[in-house]
Design an enzyme around this catalytic site. Structure first.
Site, PDB file in Angstrom:
ATOM      1  N   TYR A  33      -1.867  -0.430  10.211  1.00  0.00           N
ATOM      2  CA  TYR A  33      -1.968  -0.851   8.807  1.00  0.00           C
ATOM      3  C   TYR A  33      -0.735  -0.441   7.998  1.00  0.00           C
ATOM      4  CZ  TYR A  33      -4.072  -1.315   4.129  1.00  0.00           C
ATOM      5  OH  TYR A  33      -4.338  -1.649   2.832  1.00  0.00           O
ATOM      6  N   SER A  64       0.850  -1.193   0.000  1.00  0.00           N
ATOM      7  CA  SER A  64       0.000   0.000   0.000  1.00  0.00           C
ATOM      8  C   SER A  64       0.884   1.241   0.000  1.00  0.00           C
ATOM      9  CB  SER A  64      -0.896   0.006   1.246  1.00  0.00           C
ATOM     10  OG  SER A  64      -1.523   1.257   1.429  1.00  0.00           O
TER      11      SER A  64
END
Length: 279
Positions: free
Chosen positions: A184, A171
């Site tokens: 995350y 990501s």
């Protein structure tokens, strides 16, 4: 850095240049291949699964237990490929091992490509109120499951001696610290480093391991942000491509990384973000 010999249980194999013997269009042909896609029923995973099937691969989707979506059947009908789904709780290492055993041993499937895509909402939790339970669940789904699936299917690929492909999803938050992404983002950074480690160690078995770095992609997990018109407009304004990404934007790059066209590409980070990383 120290360089260690490969595991004696899995002898090294040649790493041929298929481009010497295969015309360019055929390098991208996945006929006869089988790909496993975690989270392949929706979001980015569905785009990747569709790309693989349209390029000729059979697809095994690892899904949340009890998922009643019609996507696997629809994809099979639309592409003429074999598409099946296996229930698996990625929150349980025991269930992951059971599912992989069912695929490889009970059902005798041969897997050439692994796409670690499945994820859960891991952001928007303030660091001061983050909980052990949430942090541990996000860690399990986004790192431990990726590691274990790569290990188990990587072992299968190495034992066959015919090479293989692993595609991980990282990501942009792995490289850009964002508010309320204290778990995350660092975990996605760990996925990037895991990709490098796997690429280095599995290269002698002709297994290529690469990572995709999505930006702002319109999926069910991002729907609330898309629905927030003011926030969505600010996001799009910062994307050079001028729009939200779509799961279908992952079809081509997935086929490239799953095919012989990428036999000399490993440990790479490929941004699928409309140019956002360059800003």
């Amino acid at each position: 850095m120290a360089s260690f010999p490969p595991d004696t249980l899995f002898p090294p194999v040649p790493t041929p240049c298929h481009g010497e013997t295969t015309i360019t269009p055929a390098l991208f042909d996945l006929s006869g291949k089988t790909a496993v896609v975690t989270g392949g029923n929706g979001g980015i995973g569905s785009g990747m699964a569709r790309g693989l099937a349209e390029a000729g691969a059979d697809v095994i989707i690892i899904q949340i237990p009890g998922d009643a979506t019609a996507f696997p059947g629809q994809l099979a009908e639309q592409t003429g490929r074999r598409v099946v789904a296996y229930d698996c709780d990625l929150g349980s290492n025991d269930d992951i091992r059971r599912t992989v055993s069912d695929i490889l041993e009970r059902d005798g499937r041969v897997v050439d490509v692994l796409c670690n895509v499945a994820g859960i909402t891991g952001g928007f939790v303030p660091v001061l109120t983050e909980t052990d339970a949430h942090r541990e669940l996000v860690t399990q789904i986004h790192f431990h499951a990726v590691y274990l699936l790569s290990q188990l299917f990587g072992r299968h690929m190495a034992a066959r001696g015919l090479g293989g492909k692993i595609i991980n999803i990282s990501s942009l938050t792995a490289e850009r610290a964002m508010t309320r992404f204290s778990v995350y983002g660092p975990l996605k950074a760990a996925v990037g480093q895991l990709t490098n480690s796997l690429a280095n160690e599995l290269g002698v078995y002709n297994i290529q391991v690469n990572a995709l770095y999505p930006g702002w992609i319109h999926t069910p997990l991002s729907q609330k942000t898309v629905d927030n018109e003011e926030l969505s407009n600010r996001i799009v304004a910062a994307v050079p491509a001028g729009r939200w990404g779509k799961p279908q934007d992952f079809k081509g790059v997935t086929v490239f990384l799953a095919s012989s066209a990428s036999d000399y590409v490993t440990g790479a980070r490929i941004y699928v973000d409309g140019g956002t990383h360059s800003m």
